[in-house]
Write a protein that holds these residues in place. Sequence first.
Motif, PDB file in Angstrom:
ATOM      1  N   TRP A   1       0.850  -1.193   0.000  1.00 43.91           N
ATOM      2  CA  TRP A   1       0.000   0.000   0.000  1.00 43.91           C
ATOM      3  C   TRP A   1       0.882   1.239   0.000  1.00 43.91           C
ATOM      4  O   TRP A   1       2.105   1.138   0.163  1.00 43.91           O
ATOM      5  N   ARG A   2       0.277   2.384  -0.190  1.00 48.20           N
ATOM      6  CA  ARG A   2       1.070   3.612  -0.213  1.00 48.20           C
ATOM      7  C   ARG A   2       1.656   3.913   1.165  1.00 48.20           C
ATOM      8  O   ARG A   2       1.050   3.597   2.189  1.00 48.20           O
ATOM      9  N   GLU A   3       2.810   4.552   1.143  1.00 46.44           N
ATOM     10  CA  GLU A   3       3.518   4.848   2.383  1.00 46.44           C
ATOM     11  C   GLU A   3       3.200   6.224   2.924  1.00 46.44           C
ATOM     12  O   GLU A   3       3.656   6.571   4.017  1.00 46.44           O
ATOM     13  N   CYS A   4       2.439   7.023   2.171  1.00 48.47           N
ATOM     14  CA  CYS A   4       2.175   8.405   2.570  1.00 48.47           C
ATOM     15  C   CYS A   4       0.693   8.715   2.420  1.00 48.47           C
ATOM     16  O   CYS A   4       0.003   8.137   1.580  1.00 48.47           O
ATOM     17  N   GLN A   5       0.248   9.655   3.214  1.00 49.40           N
ATOM     18  CA  GLN A   5      -1.068  10.245   3.044  1.00 49.40           C
ATOM     19  C   GLN A   5      -0.871  11.688   2.583  1.00 49.40           C
ATOM     20  O   GLN A   5      -0.078  12.427   3.177  1.00 49.40           O
ATOM     21  N   PHE A   6      -1.611  12.063   1.536  1.00 54.24           N
ATOM     22  CA  PHE A   6      -1.520  13.415   0.996  1.00 54.24           C
ATOM     23  C   PHE A   6      -2.802  14.180   1.282  1.00 54.24           C
ATOM     24  O   PHE A   6      -3.883  13.597   1.422  1.00 54.24           O
ATOM     25  N   GLY A   7      -2.674  15.491   1.365  1.00 55.81           N
ATOM     26  CA  GLY A   7      -3.845  16.335   1.557  1.00 55.81           C
ATOM     27  C   GLY A   7      -3.564  17.735   1.069  1.00 55.81           C
ATOM     28  O   GLY A   7      -2.410  18.124   0.843  1.00 55.81           O
ATOM     29  N   GLU A   8      -4.622  18.507   0.905  1.00 56.72           N
ATOM     30  CA  GLU A   8      -4.467  19.912   0.519  1.00 56.72           C
ATOM     31  C   GLU A   8      -5.663  20.702   1.023  1.00 56.72           C
ATOM     32  O   GLU A   8      -6.749  20.164   1.214  1.00 56.72           O
ATOM     33  N   TYR A   9      -5.426  21.962   1.247  1.00 59.90           N
ATOM     34  CA  TYR A   9      -6.502  22.898   1.551  1.00 59.90           C
ATOM     35  C   TYR A   9      -6.039  24.269   1.091  1.00 59.90           C
ATOM     36  O   TYR A   9      -5.142  24.867   1.699  1.00 59.90           O
ATOM     37  N   GLY A  10      -6.654  24.776   0.048  1.00 60.20           N
ATOM     38  CA  GLY A  10      -6.240  26.061  -0.482  1.00 60.20           C
ATOM     39  C   GLY A  10      -4.797  26.017  -0.908  1.00 60.20           C
ATOM     40  O   GLY A  10      -4.392  25.202  -1.732  1.00 60.20           O
ATOM     41  N   THR A  11      -3.991  26.878  -0.331  1.00 58.68           N
ATOM     42  CA  THR A  11      -2.572  26.924  -0.684  1.00 58.68           C
ATOM     43  C   THR A  11      -1.712  25.990   0.159  1.00 58.68           C
ATOM     44  O   THR A  11      -0.491  25.949  -0.009  1.00 58.68           O
ATOM     45  N   ALA A  12      -2.316  25.244   1.071  1.00 61.61           N
ATOM     46  CA  ALA A  12      -1.571  24.308   1.910  1.00 61.61           C
ATOM     47  C   ALA A  12      -1.594  22.916   1.290  1.00 61.61           C
ATOM     48  O   ALA A  12      -2.654  22.437   0.860  1.00 61.61           O
ATOM     49  N   ARG A  13      -0.433  22.273   1.259  1.00 61.77           N
ATOM     50  CA  ARG A  13      -0.348  20.894   0.794  1.00 61.77           C
ATOM     51  C   ARG A  13       0.438  20.077   1.814  1.00 61.77           C
ATOM     52  O   ARG A  13       1.439  20.545   2.368  1.00 61.77           O
ATOM     53  N   MET A  14      -0.029  18.843   2.032  1.00 61.85           N
ATOM     54  CA  MET A  14       0.504  18.018   3.116  1.00 61.85           C
ATOM     55  C   MET A  14       0.955  16.670   2.602  1.00 61.85           C
ATOM     56  O   MET A  14       0.320  16.078   1.736  1.00 61.85           O
ATOM     57  N   ILE A  15       2.047  16.190   3.161  1.00 61.04           N
ATOM     58  CA  ILE A  15       2.449  14.793   3.044  1.00 61.04           C
ATOM     59  C   ILE A  15       2.671  14.273   4.453  1.00 61.04           C
ATOM     60  O   ILE A  15       3.325  14.930   5.266  1.00 61.04           O
TER      61      ILE A  15
END
Length: 447
Positions: A359-373
């Motif tokens: 399975w993938r090793e990371c979770q990604f997310g974003e909100y507006g100008t914010a991006r997360m790993i």
Amino acid sequence: MSKRPNILVIFNDDHGQWALPTYGNCELRTPTVDALARSGAVFENAFTPVPVCSPARACFMTGLLPTQHGVHDYLNSAEAFNGRDWLRGVTTLPELLQASGYYTGLSGKWHLGQDFKPQPGFDDWFALAGDYPIFHRDANRFCDNGRLHAPEGYLTQLIADRTVAFLRDRPKDQPFFHFTGFYATHSPWEDQPERLVSLYKNASFSDIPSAERVFEGEIKNIELPEADDAQKRRAKAQYYAAVTAIDEGLGRILDHLDATGTLDNTLIVFTSDHGLCLDHHGIWGKGNATSPQNMIEESIRVPMIFAGPQVPAGVRPTVFADHLDLFQTLTSVAEVTPDNRLYAGRALWSVMHDPGTTWRECQFGEYGTARMIRTETHKLITRLDHRRETLFDLRDGEGQNLIDSEHAIASELRARLRAHFSQFEDHPPDPEEFFGPPRFNPVEAWR
């Protein structure tokens, strides 16, 4: 008659993962969800792709990231937002299911624009319709298959009753898909049934830790701007009562399925659009309770519980899972093929049955100008407006920003983050939308 299972999605609003006994809460009373969890699969590390209402819902409905579907923030009731067809040109999950022979319905919150009229893909439509904010026992306006009216009663009960009516009146020669959008856990945290509020009048609320501030920015607390300790306790008791009210509504729905012999062939999914801080870290709200937007664990973690056909009982997968995976899981079980687009999610069936699945090793997310790993141990948040980055060692909670000291870790995560999002740049956010002249008042508008 089709052998494909029925699908019932319970999609709550502002329901944090921490706010369920099956995830460790010691004071909440949710016997229906507890039983559902015992009979199915509980995803320990389930996340929203974006910690605010409208874009999170668009992710579930389309299987796409905000950079693909183009909804980057919540939509208020102004015509410029609620009057727009935000998902034009994108085939949604209900459209796919309806076209393949499912009878489809929605009751409760839509929040993706034009809720005052039935939306494509739904045979039955009972949606909260444009009069924001919404209250929990006032007569809120609904669009009932094109007719606008304001039925009286507790909102949670009205939504549950309409779900039961859909199940009762649906064509029996088709499988069904129903989206039940409960609202109770959203602010204002008041007006829940007093018999439920009284259950928590002496609660310790020990599952809401009194942690030090971790956010490097302005805490806006738009959900509860100013409150003394007594008001905070009342708000928490109301929130807990809302969770129990949802549990009762779910119980009414499952009882109907059981009584009509439909439960065994119905896949049930229990989740929410995003999490919520209820005084966690001194924050009241979700991703937009701070400036700039936050991706704090309590804001991004959601419950995700499956029960029904093909779901093994009593398993608790620890892989990363989100609404993009949920979209793929439901299209898979319904035997429909999404559009020819690039999707970030994967169906979750394999990890329910085999914990050794790659399975993938990371979770990604974003909100507006914010991006997360987010990995198992670290979380990096970058910002397209060039504001200060944040790096947390999650083994230490989110107590210290390590961006100025852990350069190697930050560099590696930054490269992986950029590589991921470079695949999905159809509709990137415009920083002016978030940091230019305000397009609406976030305190007065519906969130």
